[in-house]
Design a protein around this motif. Structure first.
Motif, mmCIF file in Angstrom:
data_model
loop_
_atom_site.group_PDB
_atom_site.id
_atom_site.type_symbol
_atom_site.label_atom_id
_atom_site.label_comp_id
_atom_site.label_asym_id
_atom_site.label_seq_id
_atom_site.Cartn_x
_atom_site.Cartn_y
_atom_site.Cartn_z
ATOM 1 N N ASN A 157 52.215 -22.371 -73.885
ATOM 2 C CA ASN A 157 52.007 -22.923 -72.555
ATOM 3 C C ASN A 157 51.849 -21.844 -71.572
ATOM 4 O O ASN A 157 52.626 -21.055 -71.591
ATOM 5 N N ARG A 286 42.501 -21.892 -73.370
ATOM 6 C CA ARG A 286 42.355 -23.163 -73.812
ATOM 7 C C ARG A 286 43.636 -23.759 -74.174
ATOM 8 O O ARG A 286 43.551 -25.204 -74.624
ATOM 9 N N PRO A 288 47.260 -25.460 -72.890
ATOM 10 C CA PRO A 288 47.973 -26.557 -71.611
ATOM 11 C C PRO A 288 48.429 -25.502 -70.576
ATOM 12 O O PRO A 288 49.061 -24.592 -70.853
ATOM 13 N N ILE A 289 48.111 -25.892 -69.455
ATOM 14 C CA ILE A 289 48.443 -25.213 -67.999
ATOM 15 C C ILE A 289 48.687 -26.111 -67.267
ATOM 16 O O ILE A 289 48.408 -27.137 -66.913
ATOM 17 N N ASN A 291 49.557 -25.995 -63.288
ATOM 18 C CA ASN A 291 49.221 -24.940 -62.006
ATOM 19 C C ASN A 291 49.962 -25.613 -60.883
ATOM 20 O O ASN A 291 49.844 -26.721 -60.335
ATOM 21 N N GLU A 309 40.864 -24.561 -62.147
ATOM 22 C CA GLU A 309 40.394 -25.630 -63.153
ATOM 23 C C GLU A 309 38.849 -25.404 -63.449
ATOM 24 O O GLU A 309 38.365 -25.768 -64.521
ATOM 25 N N ILE A 312 38.630 -22.276 -66.350
ATOM 26 C CA ILE A 312 39.432 -22.211 -67.756
ATOM 27 C C ILE A 312 38.680 -23.283 -68.790
ATOM 28 O O ILE A 312 38.062 -23.867 -68.331
ATOM 29 N N SER A 314 40.781 -24.769 -70.847
ATOM 30 C CA SER A 314 41.770 -25.892 -71.445
ATOM 31 C C SER A 314 41.153 -27.312 -70.804
ATOM 32 O O SER A 314 40.662 -27.510 -69.738
ATOM 33 N N GLU A 315 41.462 -28.286 -72.077
ATOM 34 C CA GLU A 315 41.262 -29.680 -71.590
ATOM 35 C C GLU A 315 42.654 -30.439 -70.970
ATOM 36 O O GLU A 315 42.631 -31.469 -70.718
ATOM 37 N N ASP A 316 43.661 -29.520 -71.313
ATOM 38 C CA ASP A 316 44.964 -29.969 -70.673
ATOM 39 C C ASP A 316 45.280 -29.370 -69.711
ATOM 40 O O ASP A 316 46.213 -28.192 -69.773
ATOM 41 N N TYR A 317 44.947 -29.778 -68.423
ATOM 42 C CA TYR A 317 45.575 -29.148 -67.198
ATOM 43 C C TYR A 317 46.054 -30.084 -65.998
ATOM 44 O O TYR A 317 45.310 -30.975 -66.169
ATOM 45 N N THR A 318 47.105 -29.655 -65.532
ATOM 46 C CA THR A 318 48.087 -30.433 -64.871
ATOM 47 C C THR A 318 48.205 -29.654 -63.377
ATOM 48 O O THR A 318 48.436 -28.433 -63.346
#
Length: 351
Positions: A157, A286, A288-289, A291, A309, A312, A314-318
């Protein structure tokens, strides 16, 4: 006349407070830690766990080359490190040390493919894990993005905090000064490095101060008069001053590449940064991130961080934000009540 008398009394009390303080009273980086790895001037520390039953979630903090990493452990009650430990995290941090003339030819490859990669491997080996969590802060966040792109198999992560991504956001004075608009006409990096070798820490400090000359050069000392009677508040002020002016020199070649490729060329979002023989492509990230950015940041504008966003894979981006400036992310008591749980809760469900 009354105001003058009141000011004089404050000054006398302030002088009295100053006279009682000694250098050892200005304690910074008080959380116990042990050295677990050393290479050249770089040291990897592990902070002593604070709870009996930890979460067994190791996290490596990668800080910027500018200033010293103890800002994340400034003092009791305002320490990101201590608060993460209290929540059961296992915390490591890279300390880049103070580059000397012998380090002028260190490159970004040395820092990212060398030092960071070796520190990651040490943490992986200590915990018998294939992947660990990274927390990259400011320039260290940009380094962590590069590392995660090149070594995705080693990062589980990624947390980026006040991290610049798009270096051509025009409301960022540091971006403009660094050459986002005029390139070498704004700042001739080659001339600086070829002439100076390493870039003096005092120069870097002056650069940051000149971004807000009145606020950082005059106003804060005027405001000090309102708190100078309180020894605790005076110590808080002196801790910050000690950190601000503790500025390591910058290894010349690493500075050259970072300024030209990131600030002037904006190559991070273009997929054109090359670390040694490896090219950085943010789409390779790819994992989880999380930010985290500061809403009032004058060094790293929110738009610069939020650009992540778009680039990247990654589909798991917060995204999480806090209503403070760049330094407030480290020293604000309110942020330190909310930021550590945000990080830990996010990691718990992804470990």
């Amino acid at each position: 006349m009354h105001d003058f008398t009141e000011l004089t009394q404050k000054l006398f009390k302030g002088v009295e407070s100053f006279s009682r303080l000694r250098e050892e009273d200005i304690q910074i980086g008080v959380t116990p830690k042990e050295e677990v790895y050393r290479e050249d001037k770089v040291v990897l520390y592990r902070f002593t766990p604070k709870v009996e039953h930890s979460l067994n979630i190791p996290i490596l903090i990668v800080y910027a080359l500018v200033n010293r990493p103890y800002i994340v452990d400034l003092q009791e009650g305002r320490s990101l490190v201590a608060n993460l430990l209290n929540l059961g995290m296992d915390v490591y941090i890279t300390d880049w040390g103070y580059p000397s003339r012998s380090d002028r030819f260190l490159t970004l490859e040395d820092y990212i493919n060398g030092y960071i990669n070796n520190c990651v491997d040490v943490v992986r080996d200590r915990h018998n894990l294939e992947q660990i969590n990274l927390l990259g802060i400011c320039q260290g966040g940009a380094f962590s993005l590069c590392y995660s792109s090149i070594y995705p198999e080693k990062v589980k992560n990624l947390i980026t905090m006040v991290t610049p991504v798009d270096f051509h956001i025009q409301e960022g004075l540091l971006n403009v000064w660094g050459g986002s608009t005029l390139g070498s006409q704004a700042l001739d990096v080659d001339l600086m490095v070829d002439t100076l070798g390493n870039i003096p820490g005092d120069f870097m400090n002056l650069e940051f101060l000149l971004l807000k000359p009145f606020q950082l050069g005059i106003q804060k000392y005027i405001d000090l008069l309102d708190t100078i009677e309180s020894e605790d508040k005076l110590l808080n002020f002196l801790r910050m001053e000690k950190w601000i002016f503790d500025s390591p020199d910058q290894a010349g070649e690493a500075y050259r590449q970072f300024m030209k490729d990131f600030y002037q060329g904006n190559k991070l979002i273009k997929g054109e940064v090359e670390i040694g023989e490896k090219r950085v492509n943010l789409e390779n990230i790819r994992i989880p991130i999380l930010n985290i950015y500061a809403e009032q940041d004058h060094l790293v504008p929110p738009a610069s961080s939020l650009a992540l966003e778009k680039y990247i894979g990654s589909e798991d981006y917060t995204v999480r934000s806090f209503p403070v400036g760049h330094i407030g992310m480290y020293v604000s008591s309110k942020v330190q009540r909310n930021l550590p749980p945000t990080i830990v809760d996010w990691l718990k469900v992804r470990t």
